[in-house]
Design a protein around this motif. Structure first.
Motif, PDB file in Angstrom:
ATOM      1  N   LYS A 116       0.839  -1.207   0.000  1.00 22.27           N
ATOM      2  CA  LYS A 116       0.000   0.000   0.000  1.00 22.27           C
ATOM      3  C   LYS A 116       0.867   1.247   0.000  1.00 22.27           C
ATOM      4  O   LYS A 116       1.894   1.292   0.678  1.00 22.27           O
ATOM      5  CB  LYS A 116      -0.877   0.030   1.261  1.00 22.27           C
ATOM      6  CG  LYS A 116      -2.080  -0.854   1.209  1.00 22.27           C
ATOM      7  CD  LYS A 116      -3.386  -0.054   1.391  1.00 22.27           C
ATOM      8  CE  LYS A 116      -4.554  -0.859   0.892  1.00 22.27           C
ATOM      9  NZ  LYS A 116      -5.321  -1.466   1.966  1.00 22.27           N
ATOM     10  N   LYS A 117       0.415   2.249  -0.768  1.00 24.04           N
ATOM     11  CA  LYS A 117       1.059   3.570  -0.720  1.00 24.04           C
ATOM     12  C   LYS A 117      -0.032   4.539  -0.290  1.00 24.04           C
ATOM     13  O   LYS A 117      -1.099   4.584  -0.907  1.00 24.04           O
ATOM     14  CB  LYS A 117       1.582   3.916  -2.120  1.00 24.04           C
ATOM     15  CG  LYS A 117       2.267   5.255  -2.194  1.00 24.04           C
ATOM     16  CD  LYS A 117       2.779   5.481  -3.615  1.00 24.04           C
ATOM     17  CE  LYS A 117       3.360   6.869  -3.747  1.00 24.04           C
ATOM     18  NZ  LYS A 117       3.731   7.172  -5.116  1.00 24.04           N
ATOM     19  N   VAL A 118       0.209   5.277   0.782  1.00 24.80           N
ATOM     20  CA  VAL A 118      -0.833   6.173   1.295  1.00 24.80           C
ATOM     21  C   VAL A 118      -0.243   7.538   1.630  1.00 24.80           C
ATOM     22  O   VAL A 118       0.978   7.693   1.708  1.00 24.80           O
ATOM     23  CB  VAL A 118      -1.504   5.599   2.573  1.00 24.80           C
ATOM     24  CG1 VAL A 118      -2.335   4.388   2.272  1.00 24.80           C
ATOM     25  CG2 VAL A 118      -0.472   5.291   3.646  1.00 24.80           C
ATOM     26  N   LYS A 119      -1.156   8.499   1.873  1.00 28.22           N
ATOM     27  CA  LYS A 119      -0.665   9.812   2.307  1.00 28.22           C
ATOM     28  C   LYS A 119      -0.049   9.646   3.683  1.00 28.22           C
ATOM     29  O   LYS A 119      -0.520   8.835   4.495  1.00 28.22           O
ATOM     30  CB  LYS A 119      -1.850  10.798   2.408  1.00 28.22           C
ATOM     31  CG  LYS A 119      -2.276  11.332   1.079  1.00 28.22           C
ATOM     32  CD  LYS A 119      -3.184  12.529   1.335  1.00 28.22           C
ATOM     33  CE  LYS A 119      -4.406  12.415   0.473  1.00 28.22           C
ATOM     34  NZ  LYS A 119      -5.647  12.831   1.024  1.00 28.22           N
ATOM     35  N   GLU A 120       0.989  10.437   3.985  1.00 29.98           N
ATOM     36  CA  GLU A 120       1.705  10.292   5.251  1.00 29.98           C
ATOM     37  C   GLU A 120       0.749  10.345   6.452  1.00 29.98           C
ATOM     38  O   GLU A 120       0.878   9.584   7.402  1.00 29.98           O
ATOM     39  CB  GLU A 120       2.770  11.380   5.370  1.00 29.98           C
ATOM     40  CG  GLU A 120       3.803  11.038   6.420  1.00 29.98           C
ATOM     41  CD  GLU A 120       4.943  12.046   6.468  1.00 29.98           C
ATOM     42  OE1 GLU A 120       5.042  12.898   5.566  1.00 29.98           O
ATOM     43  OE2 GLU A 120       5.727  11.976   7.428  1.00 29.98           O
ATOM     44  N   GLU A 121      -0.270  11.251   6.360  1.00 30.44           N
ATOM     45  CA  GLU A 121      -1.169  11.409   7.508  1.00 30.44           C
ATOM     46  C   GLU A 121      -2.072  10.178   7.718  1.00 30.44           C
ATOM     47  O   GLU A 121      -2.641  10.006   8.787  1.00 30.44           O
ATOM     48  CB  GLU A 121      -1.995  12.706   7.420  1.00 30.44           C
ATOM     49  CG  GLU A 121      -2.849  12.871   6.176  1.00 30.44           C
ATOM     50  CD  GLU A 121      -2.120  13.622   5.053  1.00 30.44           C
ATOM     51  OE1 GLU A 121      -0.888  13.491   4.944  1.00 30.44           O
ATOM     52  OE2 GLU A 121      -2.800  14.305   4.263  1.00 30.44           O
ATOM     53  N   ASP A 122      -2.195   9.344   6.700  1.00 26.47           N
ATOM     54  CA  ASP A 122      -3.044   8.148   6.854  1.00 26.47           C
ATOM     55  C   ASP A 122      -2.234   6.889   7.179  1.00 26.47           C
ATOM     56  O   ASP A 122      -2.776   5.791   7.292  1.00 26.47           O
ATOM     57  CB  ASP A 122      -3.826   7.878   5.544  1.00 26.47           C
ATOM     58  CG  ASP A 122      -4.779   9.012   5.218  1.00 26.47           C
ATOM     59  OD1 ASP A 122      -5.244   9.660   6.182  1.00 26.47           O
ATOM     60  OD2 ASP A 122      -5.035   9.254   4.032  1.00 26.47           O
ATOM     61  N   LEU A 123      -0.925   7.070   7.316  1.00 27.65           N
ATOM     62  CA  LEU A 123      -0.037   5.906   7.418  1.00 27.65           C
ATOM     63  C   LEU A 123      -0.358   5.000   8.615  1.00 27.65           C
ATOM     64  O   LEU A 123      -0.499   3.783   8.461  1.00 27.65           O
ATOM     65  CB  LEU A 123       1.425   6.381   7.479  1.00 27.65           C
ATOM     66  CG  LEU A 123       2.487   5.304   7.492  1.00 27.65           C
ATOM     67  CD1 LEU A 123       2.378   4.398   6.276  1.00 27.65           C
ATOM     68  CD2 LEU A 123       3.888   5.924   7.549  1.00 27.65           C
ATOM     69  N   LEU A 124      -0.502   5.590   9.801  1.00 28.02           N
ATOM     70  CA  LEU A 124      -0.713   4.750  10.990  1.00 28.02           C
ATOM     71  C   LEU A 124      -2.067   4.049  10.955  1.00 28.02           C
ATOM     72  O   LEU A 124      -2.195   2.886  11.336  1.00 28.02           O
ATOM     73  CB  LEU A 124      -0.565   5.592  12.264  1.00 28.02           C
ATOM     74  CG  LEU A 124       0.893   5.981  12.558  1.00 28.02           C
ATOM     75  CD1 LEU A 124       0.962   7.034  13.646  1.00 28.02           C
ATOM     76  CD2 LEU A 124       1.728   4.770  12.943  1.00 28.02           C
TER      77      LEU A 124
END
Ligand code: SF4
Length: 376
Positions: free
Chosen positions: A336-344
């Motif tokens: 998965k590649k996600v926006k940094e703010e959605d990582l956790l």
């Protein structure tokens, strides 16, 4: 891969419902540091220890009001309670009457043998386990006169004397032994030597080990050394820190020896010039999210997507990021590649999904719900 450990055969003893020695796993115990007479605080700490995986809790019984408090503490504690006694036989009797499953005594500190005998008689009558806690700092005079210094030989002789005394005079065998020194190597030698002569289960630990970092190192050196030799049936990692940390460290030692797993194994890189995220911050967050997760899963927290997934391909699930984006990887492959703010948030979802697919790896389903709580 873990070391091949052949555990030394010992007799099984019981601390309440908990078996120690024999074919039982290495048990984890700790000790409260609240005033025992403060029932609410002590029970609160006992519950925190049990939530962390502690199987037996020891409490100090320094005075009458602490002995009195034991009646409620024993009744409400989810695990067996051991009373830690010094000198006063009358407090020991009260602790046993209150229902403690074990007592810890240092027989060398009993000036009056009759008092010790009465206590042992009562333990036998109630089936209470006795830990003979030999401490290099408080050996009996005869032994000290013989050896001049309180070294491992003196500790072993003292322990063997007391084991023989209780077994021969009282025909009582529900006993275990500890031989603690603040020097980790002296501690190792004492346990090694004792285990040549006796099948009594051994409680491992280093005394006055220090705070979280130095204490963890000293304890780990002594306890790991002994466990790798197959010596040790129960451990207490003594630290000048929150006792809950003692339980986490104990499981970390057992996990790394392949003896017991309760918590995830977190691996992370030391970072280097390729790192484009605040890895220390990310590590802290991941560690805090999974801290109470009771599951056998390997988690990697890595500094870059170029090398991180490959370097941690042994991990079940991993997390990394850089330049505003985050990545989740499994067994070395980015999934998965996600926006940094959605990582956790994404990491928790993927971790839960992984554990759903591997239910045999989850030891406590309730701990799964804690993952979401930590995200809020
Ligand atoms: S994973 Fe990346 S940041 Fe971490 S040590 Fe390896 S190359 Fe450096």
């Amino acid at each position: 891969m873990y070391p091949e450990i052949l555990r030394r055969p010992t007799r099984e003893v019981k601390v309440g419902s908990i078996g120690i020695g024999g074919s039982n796993p290495v048990r984890v115990q700790s000790m409260t540091n609240t005033p025992t007479w403060d029932i609410d605080k002590t029970l609160f700490q006992i519950r925190a220890l049990v939530d962390a995986g502690c199987e037996i809790v020891r409490v100090a019984v320094p005075d009458e009001k602490s002995a009195e408090a034991l009646k409620t503490i024993v009744k409400e504690s989810p695990v067996p309670i051991i009373a830690d006694l010094h000198f006063a036989t009358s407090l020991g009797k009260k602790a046993i009457e209150a229902g403690c499953a074990g007592i810890r005594i240092n027989p060398g500190t009993f000036k009056n043998r009759k008092n010790l005998d009465e206590l042992v008689e009562l333990c036998k009558e109630k089936g209470v386990c006795i830990r003979i806690g030999i401490n290099a700092g408080s050996l009996e005079t005869e032994v000290l006169e013989k050896y001049k210094v309180p070294d491992y030989r003196a500790m072993v002789e003292s322990a063997l004397r007391w084991v023989s005394y209780i077994e021969t005079k009282f025909k009582y065998y529900n006993i275990k032994v500890s031989l603690k020194s603040s020097n980790w190597w002296e501690t190792v030698r004492a346990y090694e030597e004792f285990s040549r002569y006796s099948d009594v289960p051994l409680h491992l630990g280093v005394t006055e080990a220090g705070g979280l970092i130095p204490g963890t190192i000293k304890n780990t050196m002594a306890i790991s050394c002994l466990l790798m030799e197959g010596i040790g049936d129960t451990i207490r990692v003594s630290l000048t820190a929150d006792p809950v940390e003692e339980v986490y460290v104990a499981y970390e030692i057992l996990k790394n020896l392949g003896l017991r797993t309760l918590y995830p194994d977190i691996v992370s890189c030391p970072t280097c010039g390729r790192c484009e995220i605040d890895l220390m911050e990310l590590y802290k967050k991941v560690e805090s999210i999974v801290r109470n997760l009771k599951a056998d899963v390997k988690i990697a927290v890595m500094g870059c997507v170029v090398n991180g997934p490959g370097e941690a391909k042994h991990a079940d699930i991993g997390i990394t990021g850089g330049k505003g984006v985050g990545f989740i990887f499994k067994k070395g492959k980015v999934v998965k590649k996600v926006k940094e703010e959605d990582l956790l948030k994404c990491f928790v979802e993927e971790l839960k999904e992984f554990l759903k697919q591997h239910p045999e790896r989850v030891f406590d389903q309730r701990s799964l719900s804690l993952l979401d709580e930590k995200l809020v």
